[in-house]
Design an enzyme around this catalytic site. Structure first.
Site, PDB file in Angstrom:
ATOM      1  N   HIS A 314       0.858  -1.185   0.000  1.00  0.00           N
ATOM      2  CA  HIS A 314       0.000   0.000   0.000  1.00  0.00           C
ATOM      3  C   HIS A 314       0.890   1.230   0.000  1.00  0.00           C
ATOM      4  O   HIS A 314       1.947   1.222   0.631  1.00  0.00           O
ATOM      5  CB  HIS A 314      -0.897   0.008   1.245  1.00  0.00           C
ATOM      6  N   ASP A 372      -7.970  -5.465   0.017  1.00  0.00           N
ATOM      7  CA  ASP A 372      -8.461  -6.291  -1.082  1.00  0.00           C
ATOM      8  C   ASP A 372      -8.094  -7.758  -0.945  1.00  0.00           C
ATOM      9  O   ASP A 372      -8.555  -8.588  -1.721  1.00  0.00           O
ATOM     10  CB  ASP A 372      -7.904  -5.764  -2.415  1.00  0.00           C
TER      11      ASP A 372
HETATM   12  N1  CMC Z   1       4.279  -7.506  -4.825  1.00  0.00           N
HETATM   13  C1  CMC Z   1       5.621  -7.464  -4.960  1.00  0.00           C
HETATM   14  N2  CMC Z   1       6.377  -6.366  -4.781  1.00  0.00           N
HETATM   15  C2  CMC Z   1       5.741  -5.245  -4.441  1.00  0.00           C
HETATM   16  C3  CMC Z   1       4.360  -5.196  -4.269  1.00  0.00           C
HETATM   17  C4  CMC Z   1       3.620  -6.373  -4.471  1.00  0.00           C
HETATM   18  N3  CMC Z   1       2.291  -6.386  -4.321  1.00  0.00           N
HETATM   19  N4  CMC Z   1       3.987  -3.945  -3.921  1.00  0.00           N
HETATM   20  C5  CMC Z   1       5.109  -3.217  -3.883  1.00  0.00           C
HETATM   21  N5  CMC Z   1       6.183  -4.014  -4.180  1.00  0.00           N
HETATM   22  C6  CMC Z   1       7.596  -3.596  -4.169  1.00  0.00           C
HETATM   23  C7  CMC Z   1       7.963  -2.790  -5.395  1.00  0.00           C
HETATM   24  O1  CMC Z   1       8.416  -3.607  -6.442  1.00  0.00           O
HETATM   25  C8  CMC Z   1       9.037  -1.881  -4.850  1.00  0.00           C
HETATM   26  O2  CMC Z   1      10.223  -2.639  -4.733  1.00  0.00           O
HETATM   27  P1  CMC Z   1      11.675  -1.910  -4.948  1.00  0.00           P
HETATM   28  O3  CMC Z   1      11.756  -0.868  -3.865  1.00  0.00           O
HETATM   29  O4  CMC Z   1      12.660  -3.004  -4.816  1.00  0.00           O
HETATM   30  O5  CMC Z   1      11.616  -1.311  -6.327  1.00  0.00           O
HETATM   31  C9  CMC Z   1       8.563  -1.582  -3.427  1.00  0.00           C
HETATM   32  O6  CMC Z   1       7.768  -2.728  -3.050  1.00  0.00           O
HETATM   33  C10 CMC Z   1       7.728  -0.310  -3.300  1.00  0.00           C
HETATM   34  O7  CMC Z   1       6.664  -0.402  -4.240  1.00  0.00           O
HETATM   35  P2  CMC Z   1       6.067   0.805  -5.065  1.00  0.00           P
HETATM   36  O8  CMC Z   1       5.478   0.292  -6.331  1.00  0.00           O
HETATM   37  O9  CMC Z   1       7.076   1.902  -5.149  1.00  0.00           O
HETATM   38  O10 CMC Z   1       4.930   1.270  -4.073  1.00  0.00           O
HETATM   39  P3  CMC Z   1       3.677   2.163  -4.429  1.00  0.00           P
HETATM   40  O11 CMC Z   1       3.319   2.887  -3.186  1.00  0.00           O
HETATM   41  O12 CMC Z   1       3.926   2.983  -5.651  1.00  0.00           O
HETATM   42  O13 CMC Z   1       2.523   1.099  -4.802  1.00  0.00           O
HETATM   43  C11 CMC Z   1       0.683  -0.353  -4.674  1.00  0.00           C
HETATM   44  C12 CMC Z   1       1.497   0.737  -3.966  1.00  0.00           C
HETATM   45  C13 CMC Z   1      -0.575  -0.645  -3.842  1.00  0.00           C
HETATM   46  C14 CMC Z   1       0.213   0.153  -6.051  1.00  0.00           C
HETATM   47  C15 CMC Z   1       1.573  -1.629  -4.813  1.00  0.00           C
HETATM   48  O14 CMC Z   1       1.929  -2.103  -3.539  1.00  0.00           O
HETATM   49  C16 CMC Z   1       0.858  -2.727  -5.609  1.00  0.00           C
HETATM   50  O15 CMC Z   1       0.899  -2.727  -6.845  1.00  0.00           O
HETATM   51  N6  CMC Z   1       0.171  -3.718  -4.907  1.00  0.00           N
HETATM   52  C17 CMC Z   1      -0.571  -4.730  -5.589  1.00  0.00           C
HETATM   53  C18 CMC Z   1      -1.930  -4.198  -6.031  1.00  0.00           C
HETATM   54  C19 CMC Z   1      -2.871  -4.002  -4.868  1.00  0.00           C
HETATM   55  O16 CMC Z   1      -3.045  -4.868  -4.005  1.00  0.00           O
HETATM   56  N7  CMC Z   1      -3.545  -2.845  -4.857  1.00  0.00           N
HETATM   57  C20 CMC Z   1      -4.558  -2.494  -3.831  1.00  0.00           C
HETATM   58  C21 CMC Z   1      -4.091  -1.377  -2.972  1.00  0.00           C
HETATM   59  S1  CMC Z   1      -5.109  -1.151  -1.514  1.00  0.00           S
HETATM   60  C22 CMC Z   1      -6.675  -0.764  -2.033  1.00  0.00           C
HETATM   61  C23 CMC Z   1      -6.802   0.310  -3.063  1.00  0.00           C
HETATM   62  O17 CMC Z   1      -6.041   1.267  -3.104  1.00  0.00           O
HETATM   63  O18 CMC Z   1      -7.685   0.209  -3.872  1.00  0.00           O
END
Ligand code: CMC
Length: 438
Positions: A314, A372
């Site tokens: 998140h 989720d």
């Molecule tokens: N699986 C594997 N690696 C992950 C994941 C994941 N679900 N989420 C983040 N990471 C890693 C990412 O690769 C990065 O690694 P590094 O620092 O080595 O490059 C690190 O964690 C930080 O990730 P980020 O993409 O910079 O984080 P963000 O804040 O931009 O993204 C997120 C947040 C929710 C989009 C992401 O965690 C994600 O894609 N999760 C899966 C989709 C999901 O479950 N979404 C629902 C979110 S909660 C409800 C809502 O908002 O609707």
């Protein structure tokens, strides 16, 4: 909320090392949480913009609706912890709180429930609008269209400068959304639309419109209705996430409320946001068995593989999402009520969670299950098709979108949202006639 810095210490001095110019930027304190640095004068004082794609360090507005402490896993609506609201309240009470700022008293609650239920029917002409879609349309596609089209049916509530019209539009959207969502299902199933029943509570009425048919009586299971109600509470608002920011941005131009909420629905659809609940179930099916968890964890950690563990991580929570904890408990209650023992997907989800939470990659990055992760398993047990999961999120989030939209429109500092950019395109050059180009 303090608006102006109370002491010289409440400023940040920013110096441009190439020009030597400095500026004192005020720090503004909210009720709780970190202070913000007010950069509104930055461009005029320093000829500089900030660069923050994804808004990871940018506060886009003031808001008194929801507070999140991502490190501690805290979520408050109007100051009340989500755990207490979900345990003791119901969805319409939460909606009243989120919209109006205080919990209702008896009389206010009775009036609010009556007002909302009196708006639950859709203009009959909208039922013909549904019929223009293919039966196999994605429910979110139908929702974007139908909700946007509501502006064409409710002309008496699109003047955003009239507080009464804003309130009527707000009530209409909250009241009619269950009807819209249930009808997307009925349309896909080829079953007759079931009209709202105002004698039922909000969640029961929704389940009734989903699963009743004209052929036989349908009794809503109270445990499932309570679970649905709690899921709606958990999704009701979450401060400035992508879809809420979309609603605010659309609304900042003066667009009508139905158009703004349709924009929010479009933004929510993406798998990184509300679409994740649908994606979690697809992922669990793809993993298939506990033995294959290590293979998928390996893929989630591989930077060259686009696969991510859906329902994990998140932007704000760097701790367990408090909503996910309640969701997990609700999941067990629903499966017990339905007599579903040894649900393989739930067991797989719990094992995946256990392994991921003890894995160095997930620990280091503070990746925990989010809201989720468990909701899809509950929806599935209730008989809701996977494709509809995100529309249920939209149904609940309508309350938050509406509250944030109203808050924005009554904010004296409100301006059209208009970010700037770092231009990296071609420098100025002259047009060449076609025959002179190489
Ligand atoms: N699986 C594997 N690696 C992950 C994941 C994941 N679900 N989420 C983040 N990471 C890693 C990412 O690769 C990065 O690694 P590094 O620092 O080595 O490059 C690190 O964690 C930080 O990730 P980020 O993409 O910079 O984080 P963000 O804040 O931009 O993204 C997120 C947040 C929710 C989009 C992401 O965690 C994600 O894609 N999760 C899966 C989709 C999901 O479950 N979404 C629902 C979110 S909660 C409800 C809502 O908002 O609707």
């Amino acid at each position: 909320m303090t608006d102006s810095p109370s002491s010289p210490k409440d400023t940040v001095t920013l110096t441009n090392n190439s020009s030597g110019k400095s500026v004192e930027l005020p720090l503004i304190a909210g009720t709780v949480g970190p202070k913000v640095m007010d950069i509104r004068s930055l461009y005029s004082d320093m000829d500089l913009f900030t660069y923050d794609p994804g808004y990871t360090s940018t506060g886009s507005c003031k808001s008194a609706i929801t507070y999140i402490d991502g490190d501690e896993g805290v979520l408050l609506h109007r100051g009340y912890p989500i755990e207490e609201i979900a345990e003791h309240g119901d969805f319409l009470e939460a909606a009243f709180l989120i919209l109006k700022g205080e919990l209702p008293n008896d009389a206010q609650m009775t009036k609010f429930v009556t007002d909302i239920s009196r708006h639950s029917m859709l203009n009959e002409q909208i039922s013909f609008f549904f019929r223009g879609f293919r039966r196999d349309s994605h429910p979110m596609a139908v929702m974007c269209g139908v909700v946007g089209a509501m502006a064409a049916f409710y002309h008496d509530s699109i003047n955003i400068n009239d507080p009464h019209q804003r309130m009527v539009a707000s009530y209409r959207l909250i009241a009619k959304m269950p009807t819209v969502v249930a009808w997307t299902y009925k349309y896909a199933m080829g079953q007759p639309f079931i009209y709202p029943r105002n004698d039922l509570d909000y969640a029961s009425n929704f389940l009734h419109m989903m699963f009743a048919t004209p052929c036989e009586p349908y009794k809503v299971n109270p445990t499932l209705a309570r679970a649905m109600d709690r899921i709606l509470i958990l999704h009701a608002d979450h401060e400035q996430n992508a879809s809420t920011s979309t609603v605010r941005l659309a609304g900042s131009s003066g667009a009508n409320p139905f158009a703004c909420i349709a924009a929010g629905i479009a933004s929510l659809w993406g798998p990184a946001h509300g679409g994740a609940n649908e994606a979690v179930l697809a992922m669990l099916h793809e993993i298939g068995s506990k033995e294959r968890i290590p293979e998928f964890l390996k893929r989630a950690k591989d930077k060259n593989d686009p696969f991510r563990l859906m329902g994990f991580g998140h932007r704000v929570y760097k701790n367990y999402d408090p909503r996910a904890k309640i969701m997990q408990r609700t999941c067990h209650e629903v499966l017990d009520e339905l007599g579903i023992k040894d649900e393989p997907l739930l067991e797989l989800a719990m094992e995946l969670e256990r392994i991921a939470l003890s894995d160095e990659y997930f620990i280091e990055r503070k990746l925990f299950p989010n809201v989720d992760f468990y909701s899809g398993i509950i929806f599935r047990a209730m008989g809701i098709p996977t494709q509809m999961f995100t529309s249920l999120f939209a149904l609940a989030r309508t309350v938050g979108w509406i509250a944030q939209w109203n808050e924005m429109l009554t904010d004296p500092e409100q301006k059209i949202g208009r970010p700037r950019q770092l231009y990296v395109g071609a420098p100025p050059r002259h047009y060449l006639p076609l025959h002179q180009r190489g």
